[in-house]
Design a protein around this motif. Structure first.
Motif, mmCIF file in Angstrom:
data_model
loop_
_atom_site.group_PDB
_atom_site.id
_atom_site.type_symbol
_atom_site.label_atom_id
_atom_site.label_comp_id
_atom_site.label_asym_id
_atom_site.label_seq_id
_atom_site.Cartn_x
_atom_site.Cartn_y
_atom_site.Cartn_z
ATOM 1 N N LEU B 124 0.787 -1.235 0.000
ATOM 2 C CA LEU B 124 0.000 0.000 0.000
ATOM 3 C C LEU B 124 0.819 1.286 0.000
ATOM 4 N N ASN B 125 1.983 1.285 0.647
ATOM 5 C CA ASN B 125 2.752 2.531 0.717
ATOM 6 C C ASN B 125 3.856 2.599 -0.316
ATOM 7 N N ARG B 126 3.855 1.643 -1.236
ATOM 8 C CA ARG B 126 4.911 1.623 -2.254
ATOM 9 C C ARG B 126 4.608 2.609 -3.370
ATOM 10 N N ARG B 127 5.683 3.046 -4.042
ATOM 11 C CA ARG B 127 5.508 3.817 -5.263
ATOM 12 C C ARG B 127 5.138 2.850 -6.369
ATOM 13 N N ILE B 128 4.330 3.296 -7.328
ATOM 14 C CA ILE B 128 3.875 2.318 -8.311
ATOM 15 C C ILE B 128 4.994 1.917 -9.265
ATOM 16 N N GLN B 129 6.044 2.758 -9.346
ATOM 17 C CA GLN B 129 7.167 2.425 -10.223
ATOM 18 C C GLN B 129 7.898 1.182 -9.735
#
Lengths: 232, 377
Positions: B124-129
């Motif tokens: 959930l807190n990750r960057r989508i890249q």
């Protein structure tokens, strides 16, 4: 801070900063609007708009200045109206210098913004619409955040260009110390008098540093927009 | 949720005239690349405007060419999962998933349960890249789900993923179907996905819905073999796991007899769907013995379709189910394969395509798409 610049040199720098700041700020909304229209719009007269926006880039600045004087001078159609209706005079005032700078910087600003807008994938906006966002919400929550670095880059470039504007400014608002003597006009004036080279050189140094700083900032911001959009 | 679609659109090359109904469940729009499937889904979502027709979702008119009704995309309330995940690069996973609540003022602002369902709570807190293709697609599915849609439109959601990533996501789609009860319109040209997910099939050929119905009826219709693709034609049969044998074989009960497969990860008693491709079925007039193939079902020939090539498509009744076989015309003539003839179908390969185990996804990804040869040494 000010001891290495003489008062009249400092005055020119301060005036240039003020003129450029307001020229940039005031033309931002219109610049964004034109960039959007050129990048996304499908309307008759799009080519004409494109041509109008770019005109100051290719016309001799003195022509732009003279046209401004003809239309915004006290007896010009727009100038007379502004004076009669609001008591506003642009010719030979710092506001006129700001107008001239804004017009000369406009093509650069629009180009930078337009490139950023064209780099936004319309598929992302489609996806946003399927998630329930109206057209305005799509613009404010997807398009604008993605083009923001491009908008800022455009503004920085425009600011730098405005700092360097000379031809149109001196034609439209002349070279009045404290009123319309911006850095380039001041350099020009110092070069006309004997012993003015030292002052001119100091102002040249200021000009060059501001220009380089703006270019680096603009470059950094556009790389950021590219990274953001490609998702790298 | 029932979706009624009747649209006409001139698509440059060909005229798209489609009429079909998507009932409750998972309706699969199946057709080859370029058959107009994506244009149909885009029209339903409002991303493409049909020239005429009518689109009605559960009584709500979304588009009506005559009455000049054309609801904008954001008012149609479909969750759209694209082939490319189309996540917003300036937002993180959580912000992407909750985009609808923020910008569309609908749907949920807490991704909790949906993230859990899709196994992406830890992202959930990750960057989508930083997401893999499979993870990104699961986030996209979650984002569509969280928009509180009336129906989910999925346009080849697995097409851009490799085999392993597909196998990673398919179980989640099955869970989704079971646990949310949300109706789905699913576009694909992959028969394995059809076999696993479909509760209703609409066959699309050159922009037209040529046949629709329950998967077992459509997939074993010998006249549809050309539209399905000769390599993909085949039956999908319901089966029950009857026993797990010590020699590594699972015994499955189908209506027409018994099948043996290398052990599948499903408990005894579980309902599964097995897929038997037409090209993997041989025919014999008499029950063969001394044959390595274990899977032999007595069948009655119900239809024989001769094509232009050397092949013949044979439809058979096995118990209450239908099977398809593709054999050569020469064999068909030599064996006297005609309608009504009693034969034996010998299966070289049977694949378990779907389990209907009530417990849902087990250990992340059950391996249920195993191709298993029954003719093991």
């Amino acid at each position: 801070m000010t001891d290495w610049l003489a008062p009249e040199e400092w005055q020119a720098v301060a005036l240039s900063l003020k003129v450029s700041f307001w020229a940039t700020l005031a033309s931002l909304p219109l610049g964004l609007f034109c960039a959007l229209a050129l990048a996304r719009g499908r309307f008759i007269g799009r080519d004409v708009l494109n041509w109008l926006v770019h005109l100051p880039l290719v016309m001799p600045p003195v022509v732009t200045g003279y046209l401004l004087l003809l239309s915004f001078g006290r007896r010009g159609p727009v100038g007379a109206f502004l004076y009669d209706a609001f008591g506003i005079t642009l010719a030979f005032r710092w506001t006129g210098a700001a107008l001239a700078a804004a017009i000369m910087a406009f093509p650069l600003m629009v180009r930078a913004m337009r490139l950023a807008i064209e780099a936004v994938d319309p598929k992302l906006e489609e996806a946003a619409a399927t998630l329930g966002a109206s057209r305005t919400r799509v613009f404010t929550t997807v398009t604008l955040p993605l083009v923001m670095p491009g908008v800022i880059a455009g503004a920085v470039l425009a600011f730098a260009k405005a700092m360097g504007e000379f031809g149109a400014t001196i034609t439209f608002v002349s070279n009045i110390p404290g009123q319309t003597r911006t850095v380039p006009s001041a350099i020009y004036a110092f070069l006309q008098v004997p012993g003015g080279e030292a002052s001119a050189l100091r102002l040249v140094a200021v000009s060059v540093s501001i220009a380089i700083a703006a270019l680096i900032l603009a470059e950094w911001l556009s790389r950021r927009v590219a990274r953001r959009i490609s998702g790298g | 949720m029932t979706l009624d679609v009747h649209i006409r659109r001139d698509l440059g090359g060909f005229d798209l005239t489609t009429e079909f109904e998507a009932p409750e469940g998972v309706t699969v729009l199946f057709g080859r690349s370029g058959s107009g499937k994506t244009s149909i889904v885009k029209s339903i979502a409002g991303l493409l405007r049909p020239h005429a027709g009518r689109i009605v979702l559960n009584g709500r008119v979304l588009f009506d060419g005559e009455a000049r009704v054309n609801l904008p995309v954001h008012e149609r309330r479909f969750g759209y999962v694209f082939q490319d995940s189309r996540l917003f690069p300036h937002l993180n996973v959580r912000e992407n998933m909750c985009y609808a609540a923020r910008a569309g003022r609908r749907g949920a602002s807490d991704p909790g349960s949906v993230a859990e369902l899709l196994g992406i709570s830890h992202l959930l807190n990750r960057r989508i890249q930083s997401l893999s293709g499979g993870e990104a697609q699961r986030v996209a599915i979650g984002r569509a789900l969280l928009s509180g849609p009336d129906m989910l439109l999925m346009d080849e959601p697995l097409a851009s993923l490799d085999g392993a990533r597909k196998a990673e996501i398919l179980p989640y789609l099955e869970t989704l179907r079971r646990e949310t009860g949300l109706s789905i319109l699913y576009v694909t040209h992959n028969m394995a996905e059809v076999a696993r997910l479909a509760t209703h099939i609409v066959l699309i050929e050159a922009g037209r819905a040529v046949r629709s119905g329950a998967p077992d009826a459509v997939l074993t219709d010998p006249d549809m073999v050309r539209a399905l693709g000769i390599r993909d034609a085949g039956a999908v049969l319901p089966a029950r796991v009857a026993a797990q044998h010590e020699d590594g074989l699972s015994e499955l009960q189908v209506s027409g007899g018994t099948l043996f497969l290398p052990s599948i990860a499903a408990p005894v008693g579980a309902q599964v769907r097995v897929r038997i491709l037409a090209q993997d079925v041989m025919l014999a007039r008499e029950r063969p013995d001394a044959l390595s193939a274990l899977n032999i079902l007595p069948v009655r020939i119900t239809a024989v379709r001769r094509g232009v090539g050397p092949g013949v498509i044979v439809q058979m009744q096995a118990g209450s189910d239908r099977l398809l076989a593709r054999i050569t015309r020469r064999s068909a003539d030599a064996l006297g394969v005609t309608e009504g003839a009693e034969c034996f179908a010998v299966m070289k390969s049977v694949a378990v395509s779907q389990t209907d185990i009530a417990t849902g996804v087990q250990n992340g990804a059950p391996a249920q798409d195993v191709q298993s040869g029954s003719g093991l040494p």
